[in-house]
Design an enzyme around this catalytic site. Structure first.
Site, short mmCIF file in Angstrom:
data_model
loop_
_atom_site.label_atom_id
_atom_site.label_comp_id
_atom_site.label_asym_id
_atom_site.label_seq_id
_atom_site.Cartn_x
_atom_site.Cartn_y
_atom_site.Cartn_z
CB THR A 1 -23.22 35.92 31.81
OG1 THR A 1 -24.13 36.74 32.55
CG2 THR A 1 -22.20 35.33 32.77
CG ASN A 2 -22.97 41.28 32.56
OD1 ASN A 2 -23.39 41.46 33.69
ND2 ASN A 2 -23.75 41.35 31.49
NE ARG A 3 -16.86 41.45 38.34
CZ ARG A 3 -16.52 42.70 38.65
NH1 ARG A 3 -16.09 43.53 37.74
NH2 ARG A 3 -16.62 43.13 39.89
#
Ligand code: PMT
Length: 212
Positions: free
Chosen positions: A21-23
């Site tokens: 995933t990412n931030r």
């Protein structure tokens, strides 16, 4: 007007307990949805997993993966007059989902990733969307030229670029600083609360729609 907004991250599962995933927190996209709902527009909010409360009065479509977001956008985009893509979609996903938890073996583990569909980039050619199309560009260098490339390649009317190498804006911050990249001009909107920028973005989006 009906406004479709994508927000938040995608999660690309690797095995039953892990994902890539990412931030992205979803704050930018949800701020736009809040602002649009306050102006009595109909909102279709397609969102990856976030901790944010669902704004009142929006049609909320929860998704996890880029493939699910793609399918949701394909289903709903032609109900919209304006589409705004604030989601941080994973460009790649694991080539295979492992049914069982991946066990620890050697000192290194190589993952094979395959490309996800470009959702924003599919709107014109594949989904035949003719409304106002607004993308974001998360950049760490050459912000304006990279954003202009996305504007042209993805058939957008406007790309909103943010410098995600800065810790004080962009991902997960309450503030952002945005560069508006149009076909024929560029304008910087200095650092401000995402809620304030959301009003500006919505105002620009509705003006763009009326003049197109
Ligand atoms: O969620 P926050 O914590 O508030 O952070 C906000 C943000 C930094 C996530 C937001 O402001 C932002 O920049 N969103 C876009 C993030 C991104 O994925 O940018 P990109 O430059 O990789 O992608 C360009 C555009 O194509 C984006 O509109 C993206 O939604 C879209 N895209 C990208 C890849 C893909 N496979 N499908 C897409 O639709």
């Amino acid at each position: 007007m009906t406004i479709l907004i994508t927000a938040g991250p995608t999660r690309e599962p690797l095995d039953p307990v892990r994902y890539l995933t990412n931030r992205s927190s979803g704050k930018m996209g949800y701020a736009i949805a809040d602002s649009a709902a306050a102006h009595q527009h109909r909102i279709i909010l397609i969102s990856g997993p976030t901790e944010i409360e669902i704004p009142d009065g929006v049609d909320f479509i929860p998704v996890e993966t880029a493939a699910e977001m793609y399918a949701a956008v394909e289903k709903y985009i032609n109900k919209a007059d304006i589409a705004i893509f604030a989601a941080a979609v994973a460009d790649y996903r694991p080539a295979e989902f492992q049914d069982q938890k991946i066990k620890k073996h050697g000192d290194t583990l190589t993952l094979e990733l395959v490309k996800n569909p470009d959702i924003l980039g599919s709107c014109r050619d594949k989904f035949h969307f003719t409304g106002t199309l607004i993308g974001f560009a998360a950049e760490t260098q050459n912000v304006e030229s990279n954003a202009r490339g996305k504007l042209e390649r993805k058939g957008c009317d406007l790309v909103i670029a943010n410098d995600v190498s800065r810790a004080d804006i962009g991902f997960d911050s309450n503030e952002n600083e945005i560069l508006l990249v149009y076909k024929d001009q560029t304008e910087l909107i200095e650092k401000a609360q995402k809620s304030h920028l959301a009003h500006i973005i919505l105002d620009l989006a509705t003006k763009l729609h009326r003049t197109s």
